[in-house]
Design a protein around this motif. Sequence first.
Motif, PDB file in Angstrom:
ATOM      1  N   VAL A  56       1.513  15.030  -3.476  1.00 47.88           N
ATOM      2  CA  VAL A  56       0.893  15.499  -4.713  1.00 47.88           C
ATOM      3  C   VAL A  56       0.339  14.278  -5.428  1.00 47.88           C
ATOM      4  O   VAL A  56       1.073  13.313  -5.676  1.00 47.88           O
ATOM      5  N   ALA A  57      -0.964  14.302  -5.747  1.00 51.40           N
ATOM      6  CA  ALA A  57      -1.609  13.215  -6.491  1.00 51.40           C
ATOM      7  C   ALA A  57      -1.584  13.560  -7.976  1.00 51.40           C
ATOM      8  O   ALA A  57      -2.005  14.657  -8.368  1.00 51.40           O
TER       9      ALA A  57
ATOM     10  N   LEU B  33      -7.351   8.682   0.771  1.00 51.22           N
ATOM     11  CA  LEU B  33      -7.369   8.080   2.096  1.00 51.22           C
ATOM     12  C   LEU B  33      -6.024   8.205   2.805  1.00 51.22           C
ATOM     13  O   LEU B  33      -5.972   8.527   4.002  1.00 51.22           O
ATOM     14  N   VAL B  34      -4.908   7.948   2.078  1.00 50.72           N
ATOM     15  CA  VAL B  34      -3.583   7.914   2.719  1.00 50.72           C
ATOM     16  C   VAL B  34      -2.884   9.261   2.675  1.00 50.72           C
ATOM     17  O   VAL B  34      -1.893   9.466   3.381  1.00 50.72           O
ATOM     18  N   GLY B  35      -3.396  10.203   1.856  1.00 54.68           N
ATOM     19  CA  GLY B  35      -2.740  11.504   1.740  1.00 54.68           C
ATOM     20  C   GLY B  35      -2.586  12.221   3.069  1.00 54.68           C
ATOM     21  O   GLY B  35      -1.475  12.679   3.407  1.00 54.68           O
TER      22      GLY B  35
ATOM     23  N   ARG C 173       3.166  13.274   8.586  1.00 51.71           N
ATOM     24  CA  ARG C 173       4.589  12.999   8.824  1.00 51.71           C
ATOM     25  C   ARG C 173       5.491  14.145   8.370  1.00 51.71           C
ATOM     26  O   ARG C 173       6.714  14.060   8.509  1.00 51.71           O
ATOM     27  N   GLY C 174       4.912  15.162   7.789  1.00 46.91           N
ATOM     28  CA  GLY C 174       5.701  16.276   7.282  1.00 46.91           C
ATOM     29  C   GLY C 174       6.134  16.101   5.856  1.00 46.91           C
ATOM     30  O   GLY C 174       7.023  16.838   5.390  1.00 46.91           O
TER      31      GLY C 174
ATOM     32  N   ASP D 238       0.871  -1.172   0.000  1.00 42.75           N
ATOM     33  CA  ASP D 238       0.000   0.000   0.000  1.00 42.75           C
ATOM     34  C   ASP D 238       0.906   1.219   0.000  1.00 42.75           C
ATOM     35  O   ASP D 238       2.109   1.106   0.257  1.00 42.75           O
ATOM     36  N   PRO D 239       0.386   2.421  -0.298  1.00 41.26           N
ATOM     37  CA  PRO D 239       1.254   3.601  -0.384  1.00 41.26           C
ATOM     38  C   PRO D 239       2.066   3.865   0.876  1.00 41.26           C
ATOM     39  O   PRO D 239       3.247   4.241   0.795  1.00 41.26           O
TER      40      PRO D 239
END
Length: 494
Positions: A313-314, A300-302, A308-309, A254-255
């Motif tokens: 960009v998608a 969802l994961v963005g 985390r800092g 997963d990402p």
Amino acid sequence: MSRFVDRVVIHVSAGSGGNGCASVHREKFKPLGGPDGGNGGDGGDIVLVVDSGVHTLLDFHFRPHAHATNGKQGQGSNRDGAAGAPLELRVPDGTVVLDEDGEVLRDLIGNGTRFAAARGGRGGLGNAALSSKARKAPGFALLGEPGEARDLVLELRSVADVGLVGFPSAGKSSLISVLSSARPKIAEYPFTTLVPNLGVVTAGESTYTVADVPGLIPGASQGKGLGLDFLRHIERCAVLVHVVDCATYEPGRDPVSDVDALEAELTRYTPGLGGSLADRPRVVVLNKIDVPDARDLAELVGPDLEARGLPVVAVSTASHEGLRELSFALAKIVEEDRATRPRLGASRIVLRPQAVDEAGFTVLEDPEEPGGFIIRGERPERWVRQTAFDNDEAVGYLGDRLARLGVEQALADAGAKPGCPVTIGGVTFDWEPSTPAGVDVLLYERGHDPRLDHNDRVGAAERKAAKRTRRGLVDAPPSSSPEAGDVTVDEEPS
């Protein structure tokens, strides 16, 4: 088919210096023409030159040996030998030169940057340059020094502002192809990229370069896959971009886990130029959002990655969505890095003057020869290499130079005993402290030195008397020979 080579071992040898000439001017009605031997020419250097038109080290892969030309020997009538021409080897921008032990000798950045990889040997002085009050017509000349020979490692580390890293088939090649005019190979199977690709991106008034390296897998920093061989190409990057595939169907991926794996590999990798890749600014690119499930996963994961800092960009390389925002975001980071980085090519000259009380050599005990000593120093070792040991006068001249430098006194202070072996530059001598080196003596004939006579000074006096007899200066040789240790010297030259 062209090949990309980014690491080679080359064997370079500079040219040797030409020997000096020992000659005496001979012309009718000029019996005392004097010495006129010319100096030998210097050997050619081997120089590495950065050429913007060279992009690979392929030429050195097929031709790893390079030799520069030697200097020509000096001739009579004060004619100096021609110097050897330097040999220039063209290398790509970003080439790092290392020695056999892996120590970085020079980082070549910027078109036209030069580095002398091997120095040519100095030409030997002719007897015209060696003449003095003590030696008005030297019967010897100095030998040329051998050129420097060494093995070097050349590593190409691309000069790029942005580095794209990610798992295989994450879309790195597709991303660089739509951001720039680069045309890398793109296919639907992993490890399509086998060599780094470079592209130039323009975002407003900013222009920067992007490097795409082969995909990383867990364990790449320990040598798995292709990543370790090409991670050096992102060592110079101002910002690293994690390209994450949001449309992968591989189990356990997963990402977030992909980013963690990439971060772990960058942390374990130790750049050869110092620093750490984990300290570089990073941007996460969530790729392939043109797929509906991938877009939902990116949304969802963005927020988790941003917490985390890490800027997120998608994008979609198929529909070009988000590419403009990405190019300007990267341009901003690159410009900020350039503003704080020192200008390339600005050099600082460091002067290290030698201390007035520094002897220029050291005296060490020989570990392999009990009671022996080794002399280390640039000048003593160079003088030994330039000496023709089949000429007694040349050996005496070497002794004079060493005495003036302080070698004799240093050996005495170190506890050297008469007859003990002393090694200088690979040549071993039997040290004789009674030899009056450095003291002007009357030389009996060219090419000889009474201090180095194998038959003691008595033989030297006999040779002088025989020579005078052959010239008709006396009717017969001396009726008696001088005692051992005495030298017959004319008080007033006739």
